[in-house]
Design a protein around this motif. Structure first.
Motif, PDB file in Angstrom:
ATOM      1  N   ILE A   1      -7.891   3.113  -1.244  1.00 43.16           N
ATOM      2  CA  ILE A   1      -7.444   2.084  -0.290  1.00 43.16           C
ATOM      3  C   ILE A   1      -6.223   2.597   0.479  1.00 43.16           C
ATOM      4  O   ILE A   1      -6.165   2.519   1.711  1.00 43.16           O
TER       5      ILE A   1
ATOM      6  N   ASP B   1      -9.179  -5.331   0.154  1.00 46.22           N
ATOM      7  CA  ASP B   1      -8.263  -4.905   1.217  1.00 46.22           C
ATOM      8  C   ASP B   1      -8.765  -5.400   2.556  1.00 46.22           C
ATOM      9  O   ASP B   1      -9.919  -5.808   2.686  1.00 46.22           O
TER      10      ASP B   1
ATOM     11  N   SER C   1       0.828  -1.212   0.000  1.00 49.95           N
ATOM     12  CA  SER C   1       0.000   0.000   0.000  1.00 49.95           C
ATOM     13  C   SER C   1       0.863   1.264   0.000  1.00 49.95           C
ATOM     14  O   SER C   1       0.616   2.186   0.771  1.00 49.95           O
TER      15      SER C   1
ATOM     16  N   PHE D   1      -2.790  -4.882  -0.665  1.00 42.41           N
ATOM     17  CA  PHE D   1      -4.128  -5.163  -1.190  1.00 42.41           C
ATOM     18  C   PHE D   1      -4.000  -5.955  -2.482  1.00 42.41           C
ATOM     19  O   PHE D   1      -2.922  -6.069  -3.058  1.00 42.41           O
TER      20      PHE D   1
ATOM     21  N   TYR E   1      -6.203   2.390   4.480  1.00 42.03           N
ATOM     22  CA  TYR E   1      -4.979   2.106   5.240  1.00 42.03           C
ATOM     23  C   TYR E   1      -4.316   3.353   5.832  1.00 42.03           C
ATOM     24  O   TYR E   1      -3.303   3.245   6.521  1.00 42.03           O
TER      25      TYR E   1
END
Lengths: 165, 113
Positions: free
Chosen positions: A66, A96, A26, A79, A71
């Motif tokens: 995401i 995710d 991420s 993810f 996150y």
């Protein structure tokens, strides 16, 4: 007999020709990599040049959400993206492990007055034909993006027939 | 992304961006743009000629700069967009919100007219 054939046709149509699964960290620097992958797979799926740009935009914005919102820039997370290439469309599933979010909590983007909030989600909805969000049994957030090939008829959930945009 | 700033005649500032204008790189451009707004420069051209891709973070940065410059009557012009960057602007329905020119020369000409 006809019904059996139709069922076979449907099964055949719903069976992906190719499935590509990608797992990424991420980190915002991975966005460039994802864009390159999206472009190659969009081309492999048979999308037009403009549709490939739209697919890239939708995947890029969904991945950005995401990283940023799910996150909260924790780069130690990861993810997953699953690309399903079907006869008439491409489906991209992003998954995710962050806490479930409330789609209704996202502000709507107003091009005349907004400072940019809600723009990513607006772009996703305008770039692909279908967007679905759910939480899986294992508690993962799952976002499905569907892009139909140009000229293919789309029977959406409201029963309206259109062509892939 | 590489961000560089230069002055052209009559108080026009040009920001040249090179690379992808996205979540990773937009803070750099934001810092430069907001400083120009703080300095109350009369006109800023954002040269996107060497930008391969722009996402909603890039657009949000440009919207913020537009609003900040507008407070003192400053102008922001986007120049040199390619098919991908233009498509993002179109999907966001911002082609009427931003002043957009094909290239830097046209942007300078429109500021002088």
């Amino acid at each position: 007999m006809e019904k059996v054939d139709n069922k076979k046709d449907i099964e055949e149509r719903e069976r992906p020709r190719e499935v590509v699964e990608v797992r990424v960290s991420s980190h915002p620097k991975m966005m460039r990599v994802l864009r390159a992958i999206s472009e190659e797979i969009g081309s492999l799926a048979g999308l037009s040049e403009e549709q490939i740009i739209h697919l890239q935009i939708a995947i890029d914005e969904a991945s950005t959400n995401i990283i940023r919102h799910a996150y909260k820039f924790d780069t130690s997370k990861e993810f997953k993206l699953i690309f399903n290439l079907l006869e008439d469309r491409i489906e991209v599933v992003l998954e995710d492990n962050a806490s479930p979010f409330q789609p209704e909590s996202i502000e709507s983007f107003d091009s005349a007055n907004s400072a940019g909030g809600g723009l990513g989600v607006t772009l996703i909805h305008r770039a692909v034909d279908e967007v679905d969000y759910c939480v899986t049994r294992s508690g993962c957030n799952q976002l499905k993006l569907v892009k139909y090939l140009a000229g293919k008829e789309v029977n959406n959930r409201e029963g309206i027939v259109a062509t892939g945009k | 992304m590489k961000v560089s700033l230069r002055q052209v005649n009559d108080g026009i500032s040009v920001i040249d961006l090179e690379g992808d204008f996205d979540l990773y790189s937009s803070p750099k451009a934001r810092e430069v743009l907001l400083q120009l707004a703080k300095d109350k420069v009369p006109a800023v051209i954002v040269n996107l000629d060497k930008v391969g891709y722009m996402d909603s973070s890039g657009i949000a940065t440009l919207i913020e700069a537009l609003r900040a410059l507008d407070k003192h009557g400053g102008r922001l012009i986007l120049a040199g967009l390619n098919a991908k960057t233009m498509e993002v602007i179109k999907l966001a329905r911002l082609e009427k919100v931003f002043e957009i020119r094909d290239n830097e020369e046209q942007a300078i000409a429109s500021l002088k007219s």
